[in-house]
Enzyme design. Structure first.
Site, PDB file in Angstrom:
ATOM      1  N   GLU A 428       0.839  -1.198   0.000  1.00 45.23           N
ATOM      2  CA  GLU A 428       0.000   0.000   0.000  1.00 45.23           C
ATOM      3  C   GLU A 428       0.878   1.254   0.000  1.00 45.23           C
ATOM      4  OE1 GLU A 428      -2.401   0.202   3.513  1.00 45.23           O
ATOM      5  OE2 GLU A 428      -3.066   2.249   3.136  1.00 45.23           O
ATOM      6  N   ASP A 501      -1.407  -1.186   5.734  1.00 44.67           N
ATOM      7  CA  ASP A 501      -1.350  -0.659   7.094  1.00 44.67           C
ATOM      8  C   ASP A 501      -2.392  -1.326   7.983  1.00 44.67           C
ATOM      9  OD1 ASP A 501       0.737   1.140   7.023  1.00 44.67           O
ATOM     10  OD2 ASP A 501      -0.503   2.730   6.122  1.00 44.67           O
ATOM     11  N   ASP A 505      -8.127   2.117   6.265  1.00 44.44           N
ATOM     12  CA  ASP A 505      -7.790   2.176   4.846  1.00 44.44           C
ATOM     13  C   ASP A 505      -7.062   0.918   4.401  1.00 44.44           C
ATOM     14  OD1 ASP A 505      -8.952   4.455   3.995  1.00 44.44           O
ATOM     15  OD2 ASP A 505      -7.171   5.735   4.260  1.00 44.44           O
TER      16      ASP A 505
END
Ligand code: 28F
Length: 638
Positions: A428, A501, A505
């Site tokens: 990410e 993470d 998100d």
């Protein structure tokens, strides 16, 4: 003479059961929790056979406090007389002689579901205690075994009962010396119990949990059988026609039925069974139906001028878009093929499936022109998307050597070419991607940084998915191709690792990727190639030691293990993007230190429902899921 026979077979019996104990995997696959559950189904299968023979209406499964299981049916009861081949009672024979149903039934006792009694001896061999109670002819009989199938109580008449009361009740306690665990999972048993109820219409199945902390019970009975299964799967999807199409037929003892309904989605859910066993690799029953479906839709479309003379025919893929279909075949002598025996091989079934399906579906199309039109419109739209996707896909196909392919400069590949040692990290964000590139082992670890969020493929057809650059890069990197040309053997990495993470998100991106994998690369997921990296949540420093921990629980355990006088510093880890290369390697990538979470598929119906709910068109089911699960969310102050 009779005496001698008895002794000879007695010795054989013990040798047989001993073989099962020596190599349990050969008989039940594994000795983990899956194998443990397998024992239940071996016994339930015998009750189901009795139901298929037309004599059993209700099966009850109970998990007891001590982790033993009782299965009870109201069939005829296992015969109690002396078995001609073994010289002992049939009950004892079924429970002590391996493959008793096949070998000692003389091949004569067959019902559509398979062979009575097969599997009972395997369960006995792997149990510390088994108790069998049979009610027949107004009498109650009992027989007991211990320690892997040693008879401790020969079949004995222990009482009387109403002449109309018949059936078999078996209680067994799995041998904890054999299994890794003896804790049954209620939900696993429930899913399969419900499935068996769908697959055997009018059969009542009750599952009860008596363990004090669980205490629950569910009863399933479906008059509509697999028709109701389709309805159940399409819950949360949007059907494009009201009626669930149902077709059935029988020939020479082979029973065949199909239920189907189209929805607005783009994926298909075709699930097939033979004798209640999921044939995940399809086979002749599926082929017959698919062939007939494609042919009939094309014929209808041409006859009604929806497809013009110059138009190409619709393909098998076009006509199955958004299709939920259950195929169930009950066969007295099924031939299972393939490495995992998940494919039906009997060639006569192809013809039967084709003819039953064509007759019924042709009639449906004739009688329901509106529905026919809606279904065919969907298939023609799918065909147009397929043509568009073909063009887009050409861009993802690798030509020649990988180095010369344009990955949009994003994939940083590994040097090693042998897929069995290679890994790809989908990371990410660009900054975490940067650290990962620096911190990786460049021989075996490839990095693909993902910018922002990828497209939700639950709501997009292949053609649109392929117009998404991120997705194209992923497809190219994997090397398997997609759609009709998908080939698992061409997968370029053994492990596909999602690295996001530990926040909202991050979870969202992870679910988007899993949706892509499950919908477009399901065999990759099923073969166990997909993992989630687990970046640590806390770092604890004391003296020269640096300890990373995954969650609050691990943190507390670790702190408790320290000498009370130890001075320590504790910090919540920053996001992936804020770790430097060394930290990222140390905590999340180094194969000797990292912890990966393997993503597996327990049940395709459940997995499908999860993606439909979380990522699909309908909002109401998603809201319900969020409301039900909000209590599990953790509120962390950062
Ligand atoms: C809880 C587990 O095992 N139920 C069973 C029957 C009924 C018959 C049967 C079983 C004959 C030749 C073996 C009765 N009457 N539940 C069960 N119910 N097995 S197992 O026959 C055993 C076979 O080899 C049965 C007439 N025919 C069959």
């Amino acid at each position: 003479m009779a005496e001698n026979n008895y002794e000879a077979s007695d010795i054989q019996v013990l040798e047989g059961l001993e073989a099962v104990r020596k190599r349990p995997g050969m008989y039940i696959g594994t000795t983990d929790v899956k194998g443990l559950h397998h024992l239940v189904w071996e016994i339930v299968d015998n009750s189901i056979d009795e139901a298929l023979a037309g004599f059993c209406k209700h099966i009850e499964i109970t998990i007891h406090k001590d982790n033993s299981i009782t299965v009870k049916d109201d069939g005829r009861g296992i015969p109690v007389g002396i078995h001609p081949k073994t010289g002992i009672s049939t009950v004892e024979t079924v429970y002590t002689v391996l493959h008793a149903g096949g070998k000692f039934g003389g091949g004569g006792y067959k019902v559509s579901g398979g062979l009575h009694g097969v599997g009972a001896s395997v369960v006995n061999a792997l149990s510390s205690k088994v108790d069998v109670i049979v009610k027949r002819e107004g009498k109650v009989f009992e027989c007991q075994f211990e320690n892997g199938g040693k008879t401790v109580k020969k079949l004995t008449e222990i009482g009387i009962c109403d002449i109309n009361e018949t059936g078999t009740t078996v209680t067994f306690k799995p041998d904890i010396d054999i299994f890794d665990t003896d804790i049954y999972d209620y939900d696993t048993l429930k899913t399969r119990t419900r499935e068996l109820a769908f697959l055997n219409k009018d059969l009542r199945l009750t599952l009860t949990d008596e363990r004090p902390e669980e205490k629950k019970s569910d009863t399933f009975l479906y008059e509509g059988g697999i028709k109701e299964y389709v309805k159940f799967i399409n819950k949360g999807k949007t059907p494009i026609h009201d009626e669930i199409i149902y077709l059935e037929g029988e020939e020479e003892g082979i029973m065949f039925e199909v239920a189907m309904q189209y929805n607005t989605g783009y994926t298909d859910n075709i699930i097939s069974f033979v004798n209640n066993i999921n044939t995940h690799d399809g086979g002749t029953h599926e082929e017959g139906v698919r062939r007939a479906l494609t042919r009939l839709i094309n014929n209808y479309a041409r006859k009604n001028n929806i497809l013009k003379e110059k138009d190409d025919s619709l393909t098998g893929d076009d006509v199955k878009e958004g299709l939920t279909m259950i195929i169930s075949c009950k066969h007295p002598n099924p031939q299972f093929e393939g490495q995992t025996k998940g494919r039906l091989g009997n060639s006569e079934v192809r013809k039967l499936a084709d003819s039953v399906f064509s007759k019924g579906f042709d009639r449906f199309l004739m009688e329901n022109p509106n529905e026919a039109r809606i279904i065919i419109d969907k298939a023609t739209t799918a065909a147009r998307a397929r043509v568009a996707a073909k063009k887009a896909r050409e861009m993802t196909r690798r030509k020649g050597d990988l180095d010369t392919i344009n990955f949009g400069g994003k994939l940083v590949d590994c040097k090693e070419k042998d897929p069995s040692v290679c890994e790809i990290f989908l990371v990410e964000g660009d900054s975490a991607g940067g650290s990962a590139i620096k911190g990786r082992n460049s021989m075996t670890q490839a990095i693909l940084p993902l910018r922002g969020k990828i497209l939700n493929v639950e709501k997009a057809r292949l053609d649109r998915a392929l117009s998404n650059e991120e997705i194209r890069t992923i497809i190219t990197a994997f090397g398997t191709g997609i759609g009709e040309e998908f080939d698992l053997n061409k997968l370029r990495y053994d492990k596909i690792i999602i690295m996001t993470d530990a926040d909202v998100d991050g979870s969202h991106i992870r679910v988007l990727l899993l949706t892509l994998f499950y919908r477009f690369f399901r065999p990759i997921v099923e073969a166990g190639h997909v993992y989630a990296a687990q970046p640590p949540l806390f770092v604890i420093k004391h003296g020269k030691t640096i300890k990373y921990v995954l969650n609050e629980e691990e943190r507390d355990t670790y702190l408790a293990s320290l000498n009370p006088n130890t001075k320590y510093e504790i910090a919540r880890m920053k996001g992936l993007g804020e770790m430097d290369a060394e930290e990222l390697n140390e905590t999340t990538m180094d194969i000797n230190k990292r912890i990966l979470r393997k993503i597996t598929v327990n049940d395709i119906v459940e997995a499908d429902a999860a993606f439909t709910k979380l990522m699909g068109e309908e909002v109401a089911p998603r809201r319900q899921f969020i409301e039900e699960n909000a209590k599990y969310a953790e509120y962390l102050d950062v």
